[in-house]
Motif scaffolding. Structure first.
Motif, PDB file in Angstrom:
ATOM      1  N   ARG A 136      51.764  33.979  29.775  1.00  0.00           N
ATOM      2  CA  ARG A 136      52.675  33.758  30.896  1.00  0.00           C
ATOM      3  C   ARG A 136      53.366  32.411  30.726  1.00  0.00           C
ATOM      4  O   ARG A 136      52.740  31.437  30.312  1.00  0.00           O
ATOM      5  CB  ARG A 136      51.899  33.702  32.217  1.00  0.00           C
ATOM      6  N   VAL A 145      44.016  41.906  34.855  1.00  0.00           N
ATOM      7  CA  VAL A 145      44.124  42.354  33.462  1.00  0.00           C
ATOM      8  C   VAL A 145      43.006  41.778  32.602  1.00  0.00           C
ATOM      9  O   VAL A 145      42.896  42.110  31.428  1.00  0.00           O
ATOM     10  CB  VAL A 145      45.498  42.006  32.854  1.00  0.00           C
ATOM     11  N   ALA A 146      42.184  40.913  33.189  1.00  0.00           N
ATOM     12  CA  ALA A 146      41.027  40.348  32.477  1.00  0.00           C
ATOM     13  C   ALA A 146      40.071  39.819  33.539  1.00  0.00           C
ATOM     14  O   ALA A 146      40.499  39.519  34.665  1.00  0.00           O
ATOM     15  CB  ALA A 146      41.470  39.221  31.536  1.00  0.00           C
ATOM     16  N   ASP A 191      30.942  32.327  31.924  1.00  0.00           N
ATOM     17  CA  ASP A 191      32.009  32.959  31.136  1.00  0.00           C
ATOM     18  C   ASP A 191      31.641  32.993  29.642  1.00  0.00           C
ATOM     19  O   ASP A 191      32.444  33.443  28.820  1.00  0.00           O
ATOM     20  CB  ASP A 191      33.335  32.210  31.320  1.00  0.00           C
ATOM     21  N   ALA A 234      40.471  30.752  37.875  1.00  0.00           N
ATOM     22  CA  ALA A 234      41.762  31.244  37.390  1.00  0.00           C
ATOM     23  C   ALA A 234      41.650  32.724  37.076  1.00  0.00           C
ATOM     24  O   ALA A 234      40.584  33.223  36.730  1.00  0.00           O
ATOM     25  CB  ALA A 234      42.182  30.469  36.137  1.00  0.00           C
ATOM     26  N   MET A 235      42.779  33.410  37.234  1.00  0.00           N
ATOM     27  CA  MET A 235      42.785  34.836  36.882  1.00  0.00           C
ATOM     28  C   MET A 235      44.155  35.236  36.360  1.00  0.00           C
ATOM     29  O   MET A 235      45.172  34.676  36.728  1.00  0.00           O
ATOM     30  CB  MET A 235      42.404  35.709  38.088  1.00  0.00           C
ATOM     31  N   ALA A 236      44.121  36.215  35.453  1.00  0.00           N
ATOM     32  CA  ALA A 236      45.336  36.804  34.894  1.00  0.00           C
ATOM     33  C   ALA A 236      45.485  38.197  35.490  1.00  0.00           C
ATOM     34  O   ALA A 236      44.537  38.982  35.477  1.00  0.00           O
ATOM     35  CB  ALA A 236      45.236  36.890  33.370  1.00  0.00           C
ATOM     36  N   PHE A 237      46.652  38.476  36.036  1.00  0.00           N
ATOM     37  CA  PHE A 237      46.860  39.775  36.670  1.00  0.00           C
ATOM     38  C   PHE A 237      48.312  40.180  36.586  1.00  0.00           C
ATOM     39  O   PHE A 237      49.190  39.368  36.268  1.00  0.00           O
ATOM     40  CB  PHE A 237      46.390  39.766  38.134  1.00  0.00           C
ATOM     41  N   ILE A 239      38.016  37.506  35.963  1.00  0.00           N
ATOM     42  CA  ILE A 239      38.280  36.189  36.549  1.00  0.00           C
ATOM     43  C   ILE A 239      37.481  35.121  35.802  1.00  0.00           C
ATOM     44  O   ILE A 239      36.329  35.332  35.460  1.00  0.00           O
ATOM     45  CB  ILE A 239      37.888  36.202  38.047  1.00  0.00           C
ATOM     46  N   ARG A 240      38.133  33.989  35.539  1.00  0.00           N
ATOM     47  CA  ARG A 240      37.451  32.839  34.954  1.00  0.00           C
ATOM     48  C   ARG A 240      37.137  31.818  36.046  1.00  0.00           C
ATOM     49  O   ARG A 240      37.968  31.597  36.940  1.00  0.00           O
ATOM     50  CB  ARG A 240      38.339  32.129  33.940  1.00  0.00           C
ATOM     51  N   ALA A 241      36.003  31.146  35.933  1.00  0.00           N
ATOM     52  CA  ALA A 241      35.690  30.049  36.835  1.00  0.00           C
ATOM     53  C   ALA A 241      35.848  28.731  36.065  1.00  0.00           C
ATOM     54  O   ALA A 241      36.484  28.700  35.019  1.00  0.00           O
ATOM     55  CB  ALA A 241      34.281  30.208  37.389  1.00  0.00           C
ATOM     56  N   ILE A 293      40.835  30.773  30.579  1.00  0.00           N
ATOM     57  CA  ILE A 293      42.265  30.690  30.888  1.00  0.00           C
ATOM     58  C   ILE A 293      42.702  29.268  30.611  1.00  0.00           C
ATOM     59  O   ILE A 293      42.058  28.313  31.068  1.00  0.00           O
ATOM     60  CB  ILE A 293      42.592  31.113  32.331  1.00  0.00           C
ATOM     61  N   ARG A 339      34.548  32.405  41.977  1.00  0.00           N
ATOM     62  CA  ARG A 339      35.067  33.699  41.554  1.00  0.00           C
ATOM     63  C   ARG A 339      35.273  34.621  42.760  1.00  0.00           C
ATOM     64  O   ARG A 339      36.251  35.358  42.833  1.00  0.00           O
ATOM     65  CB  ARG A 339      34.051  34.325  40.606  1.00  0.00           C
TER      66      ARG A 339
END
Lengths: 126, 126
Positions: B67, A63-64, B116, A75-78, A66-68, B94, A2
Motif C-alpha cells: 500500500r 487479507v492477512a 506473531d 496493524a492490519m492489512a485489509f 492482524i499484527r500487534a 506490518i 489485536r
C-alpha cells in the motif's frame, strides 16, 4: 490490542457505528488516508466519519492476520469494499492504531493511495 | 514510494545489504519491533541491523500488495522467514516507511508482537 481491531471490523461490518466509536478515546485522531491533508479529531467527528462509512456500506475483508506490537500499537492489512454512486469500489488499506493506557484508540492511520482503489463488481456485502 | 519497498524486499532477499541501506537517508531511524524499546539510528547502525538480518538469511514473503499513501509513506504486510540456532522462524509483520523529499527512507517501523512469531520448518529459502 489485536481484539480492538477485531471489534472494529465486527462493528463496521455490522453497521454498528456506536460499537466502533466506543473503541476510541474522546480526543482521538483519525488520518484516513495518511497524507490526505485532513485529520479527524474527537468523538463527534469520529462518529460522523463512521456514519459516512456505514452509509457507503463499507465492509472490511482482512487479507492477512492482524499484527500487534511490543508496545501500544497494532496493524492490519485489509481490503474495504464500499458502495459509491458509480458502483462498488475496493480499497487496499493498511491501518495502524495506537492505544492509550485504557486500551482506547488514541490515533488511527490508514495507508492507501489513489491507485490502491479499484472498481468492485456489484454492491459491497453487508 | 511502492518501489522503495519493492527494492527493500529484492535487496534483503538477495542478501545485498548495501542495496537495502542505500534506500535510507543518512540520519534515518528503524524501530523494529515497534514498542521494543530500541531505535536504530544512522547509516552505521542501519548497516549493522541488516548485516544481522542477512546473517540470519532473513527472507521476506509479501502476503498482500504493498500500500502507498497520499503523502510520503507506504506500508506492507509480509512474513519474514529467518534462520535461528533452534531452526527456522516465521514472523508476521506490518512495516511502515516514511520518505523524505529525496525519496529516501527517514523512518521505518515494523509492527509485530511475540505471538506473531512461529516456528518455520526447515531453513529460510534464499
Amino acid at each position: 490490542m489485536r481484539s480492538v481491531l477485531e471489534r472494529m471490523i465486527e462493528g463496521l461490518n455490522a453497521g454498528d457505528v456506536q460499537k466502533v466509536v466506543a473503541l476510541y478515546a474522546d480526543d482521538a485522531t483519525i488520518e484516513d488516508p495518511v497524507g490526505g491533508g485532513m485529520v479527524v479529531r474527537g468523538r463527534d467527528a469520529i462518529t460522523a466519519f463512521y456514519d459516512k462509512a456505514v452509509a457507503m456500506r463499507a465492509h472490511i475483508e482482512l487479507v492477512a492476520p492482524i499484527r500487534a506490537s511490543h508496545g501500544n500499537a497494532a496493524a492490519m492489512a485489509f481490503d474495504v469494499l464500499a458502495d459509491t454512486p458509480d458502483g462498488g469500489i475496493r480499497i487496499a488499506v493498511i491501518e495502524v492504531i495506537e492505544l492509550d493506557d485504557a486500551l482506547k484508540i488514541r490515533a488511527m492511520r490508514a495507508y492507501w493511495a489513489p491507485d490502491d482503489v479499484s472498481p468492485a463488481a456489484g454492491n459491497a456485502p453487508h
